[in-house]
Design a protein around this motif. Structure first.
Motif, PDB file in Angstrom:
ATOM      1  N   LEU A  37       0.829  -1.202   0.000  1.00 17.42           N
ATOM      2  CA  LEU A  37       0.000   0.000   0.000  1.00 17.42           C
ATOM      3  C   LEU A  37       0.867   1.257   0.000  1.00 17.42           C
ATOM      4  CD1 LEU A  37      -2.773  -1.071   2.543  1.00 17.42           C
ATOM      5  CD2 LEU A  37      -2.992  -0.881   0.065  1.00 17.42           C
ATOM      6  N   GLY A  38       1.932   1.248   0.821  1.00 17.20           N
ATOM      7  CA  GLY A  38       2.804   2.415   0.915  1.00 17.20           C
ATOM      8  C   GLY A  38       3.518   2.711  -0.393  1.00 17.20           C
ATOM      9  N   VAL A  39       4.046   1.662  -1.034  1.00 24.06           N
ATOM     10  CA  VAL A  39       4.739   1.835  -2.318  1.00 24.06           C
ATOM     11  C   VAL A  39       3.783   2.353  -3.382  1.00 24.06           C
ATOM     12  CG1 VAL A  39       5.865   0.609  -4.213  1.00 24.06           C
ATOM     13  CG2 VAL A  39       6.517   0.116  -1.846  1.00 24.06           C
ATOM     14  N   THR A  40       2.559   1.863  -3.362  1.00 18.27           N
ATOM     15  CA  THR A  40       1.563   2.293  -4.357  1.00 18.27           C
ATOM     16  C   THR A  40       1.221   3.761  -4.174  1.00 18.27           C
ATOM     17  OG1 THR A  40       0.620   0.058  -4.382  1.00 18.27           O
ATOM     18  CG2 THR A  40      -0.712   1.824  -5.319  1.00 18.27           C
ATOM     19  N   VAL A  41       1.022   4.185  -2.924  1.00 18.51           N
ATOM     20  CA  VAL A  41       0.719   5.590  -2.653  1.00 18.51           C
ATOM     21  C   VAL A  41       1.871   6.482  -3.086  1.00 18.51           C
ATOM     22  CG1 VAL A  41       0.336   7.287  -0.816  1.00 18.51           C
ATOM     23  CG2 VAL A  41      -0.889   5.114  -0.775  1.00 18.51           C
ATOM     24  N   LEU A  45       1.770   9.592  -5.913  1.00 15.30           N
ATOM     25  CA  LEU A  45       2.168  10.976  -5.623  1.00 15.30           C
ATOM     26  C   LEU A  45       3.295  11.443  -6.536  1.00 15.30           C
ATOM     27  CD1 LEU A  45       2.047  10.930  -1.710  1.00 15.30           C
ATOM     28  CD2 LEU A  45       0.365  11.888  -3.289  1.00 15.30           C
ATOM     29  N   SER A  46       4.291  10.591  -6.756  1.00 13.51           N
ATOM     30  CA  SER A  46       5.439  10.985  -7.581  1.00 13.51           C
ATOM     31  C   SER A  46       5.032  11.151  -9.043  1.00 13.51           C
ATOM     32  CB  SER A  46       6.565   9.964  -7.455  1.00 13.51           C
ATOM     33  OG  SER A  46       6.155   8.682  -7.901  1.00 13.51           O
ATOM     34  N   LYS A  47       4.235  10.230  -9.560  1.00 10.01           N
ATOM     35  CA  LYS A  47       3.810  10.328 -10.959  1.00 10.01           C
ATOM     36  C   LYS A  47       2.876  11.514 -11.194  1.00 10.01           C
ATOM     37  CE  LYS A  47       5.978   6.984 -12.991  1.00 10.01           C
ATOM     38  NZ  LYS A  47       6.914   7.252 -14.119  1.00 10.01           N
ATOM     39  N   ALA A  82      -5.615   2.552  -9.589  1.00  6.70           N
ATOM     40  CA  ALA A  82      -6.394   1.326  -9.786  1.00  6.70           C
ATOM     41  C   ALA A  82      -5.883   0.207  -8.890  1.00  6.70           C
ATOM     42  CB  ALA A  82      -6.344   0.913 -11.250  1.00  6.70           C
ATOM     43  N   VAL A  83      -4.541   0.107  -8.820  1.00  3.38           N
ATOM     44  CA  VAL A  83      -3.941  -0.912  -7.954  1.00  3.38           C
ATOM     45  C   VAL A  83      -4.305  -0.651  -6.499  1.00  3.38           C
ATOM     46  CG1 VAL A  83      -1.762  -1.834  -7.066  1.00  3.38           C
ATOM     47  CG2 VAL A  83      -2.036  -1.388  -9.523  1.00  3.38           C
ATOM     48  N   LEU A  84      -4.203   0.635  -6.078  1.00  9.53           N
ATOM     49  CA  LEU A  84      -4.518   0.974  -4.690  1.00  9.53           C
ATOM     50  C   LEU A  84      -5.969   0.663  -4.358  1.00  9.53           C
ATOM     51  CD1 LEU A  84      -3.499   2.253  -2.052  1.00  9.53           C
ATOM     52  CD2 LEU A  84      -4.247   4.479  -2.943  1.00  9.53           C
TER      53      LEU A  84
END
Length: 210
Positions: A37-41, A45-47, A82-84
């Motif tokens: 979840l953290g990596v996805t968030v 934000l970066s993209k 979508a993944v999140l």
């Protein structure tokens, strides 16, 4: 180039939509944890930040390529959304959350890609500008002192910039230098139009040359 980016986004939309349909048909689950979840968030934000910066620079430089390319970052951000959503939905026990989110992202990308393609079709080599742009060029030329008429106006896009060629009519009593100065002034004023890259001005003597 921006036109091709629009087509690439259309292909990406197809891939995302196809994968979403496969997940709905085939099912399957994965174990969700806080690291995922953290990596996805962080990815979202970066993209999204890269998207906003690219759009800002693209608009400032009037670059359709940069603006179109920014939507690559937006598509990555939306894919991560979508993944999140899918991970969160699965955490709550809803198996098809990510697939439905993927379909939504695919629809959005189709919309964006078609807008980019439609916007940049007119920038294909040889494409003429809208009628209003040609009328604006004529009006600018006619506002130069001693320009009595404008004819044989030709303009076409090279990338997202215009190449312009036109004939201006000047009074027969002017000297060669005065006629040349008029052509330079017309060229200068037309060149101040942001989308004009270069202008070629031919001088005709009113009633003498055509």
């Amino acid at each position: 180039m921006a036109f091709l980016i629009g087509e690439a986004l259309l292909i990406a939309a197809y891939e995302i939509g196809r994968d979403a349909v496969y997940r709905i048909i085939e099912g399957g689950t994965i174990e969700v944890n806080s690291i995922m979840l953290g990596v996805t968030v962080l990815s979202i934000l970066s993209k999204e930040a890269m998207f906003r910066y690219s759009v800002y620079v693209g608009r400032k430089l009037n670059s359709q390529i940069l603006i179109a390319d920014a939507y690559h970052h937006r598509s990555d951000a939306l894919s991560s959304v979508a993944v999140l959503v899918g991970l969160g939905a699965q955490k709550l026990g809803f198996q098809y959350g990510d697939a439905i989110a993927g379909l939504v992202v695919a629809v959005f990308l189709v919309k964006v890609s078609l807008e980019i393609i439609r916007e940049n079709v007119r920038y294909l080599p040889g494409q003429a500008p809208p009628f209003e742009v040609c009328e604006r060029i004529k009006k600018i030329a006619l506002n130069v002192p001693n320009v009595l008429g404008v004819h044989d106006l030709r303009a076409h896009y090279v990338g997202n910039k215009l190449h312009v060629e036109l004939h201006v009519e000047v009074p027969p009593e002017l000297s060669l230098k005065e006629a040349h100065d008029i052509s330079e002034e017309v060229k200068k004023r037309i060149g101040q139009i942001p989308e004009v890259e270069v202008a070629f001005v031919h001088v005709d003597i009113k009633g003498v040359t055509k």
